[in-house]
Design an enzyme around this catalytic site. Structure first.
Site, short mmCIF file in Angstrom:
data_model
loop_
_atom_site.label_atom_id
_atom_site.label_comp_id
_atom_site.label_asym_id
_atom_site.label_seq_id
_atom_site.Cartn_x
_atom_site.Cartn_y
_atom_site.Cartn_z
N HIS A 113 43.64 -59.02 3.95
CA HIS A 113 43.27 -59.45 2.71
C HIS A 113 43.86 -60.89 2.62
CE1 HIS A 113 42.22 -55.76 1.11
NE2 HIS A 113 42.89 -55.05 1.95
N LYS A 164 51.74 -60.37 16.35
CA LYS A 164 51.53 -61.52 17.39
C LYS A 164 51.07 -60.83 18.77
CE LYS A 164 54.30 -65.05 15.23
NZ LYS A 164 55.30 -66.02 15.03
#
Length: 183
Positions: A113, A164
């Site tokens: 979002h 990551k």
């Protein structure tokens, strides 16, 4: 002009309440209900349902319950296994290589979002692709976040939050997930 589905798949902001997308999520829910309630001994039927829902390149075994958004954005390589409670939010491509194993309650989130609260409350959302290489093991309760790539032959420790990219040939764990050692 792009459809909301085209925007979703290209990683742009889109409205998930779009009628076409809502119908496709509903169709996936029907198949997931059938899969999650199928007789565990009827392996042929269970695999048949998965092949209707997902892009399956070979042998696959997923324990119930299993949940996803659309299914058609998920590509599973050969010899894939997911233990109980797997969730894959596939508003963007989720590509999983060969010989991959998920322990219980692994969560894969391509959905995200906006961080700008004004954009977020407008109902717009977006997704980023996730790629998991060959020969990867992901430990129980791990969460793989949007846009992440995990390299071949890597192990992700239980409870990790992968925010990551993680390279090939490592053991990584933690929150946030970090390389513990190279293989």
């Amino acid at each position: 002009m792009k459809t909301e589905k085209q925007k979703m798949l290209s990683g742009e902001l889109y409205y998930s309440a779009d009628l076409e997308l809502a119908k496709e999520r509903q169709a996936a829910k029907k198949l997931l209900f059938e899969f999650n309630n199928a007789n565990p001994e009827d392996l042929e039927r269970r695999v048949q349902i998965l092949r209707q829902l997902l892009k399956v390149k070979g042998k696959v075994h997923i324990e119930s319950p299993f949940y996803c958004d659309y299914g058609y954005n998920i590509t599973l390589g050969d010899n894939f296994y997911a233990n109980h409670g797997c969730i894959i939010l596939d508003v963007n491509k989720v590509i999983i290589g060969d010989n991959v194993m998920f322990a219980p309650y692994v969560q894969i989130y391509s959905a995200t979002h906006p961080t700008d609260p004004q954009v977020r409350v407008s109902g717009l959302e977006l997704g980023k692709p996730i790629t998991i290489g060959d020969n990867v093991w992901i430990g129980g309760g791990a969460i793989i976040c949007p846009g992440v790539t995990i390299g071949d032959n890597t192990t992700i420790g239980a409870g990790s939050v992968v925010v990551k990219d993680i390279p090939a040939n490592v053991v990584a764990a933690g929150n946030p997930c970090k390389i513990i050692r190279k293989l």
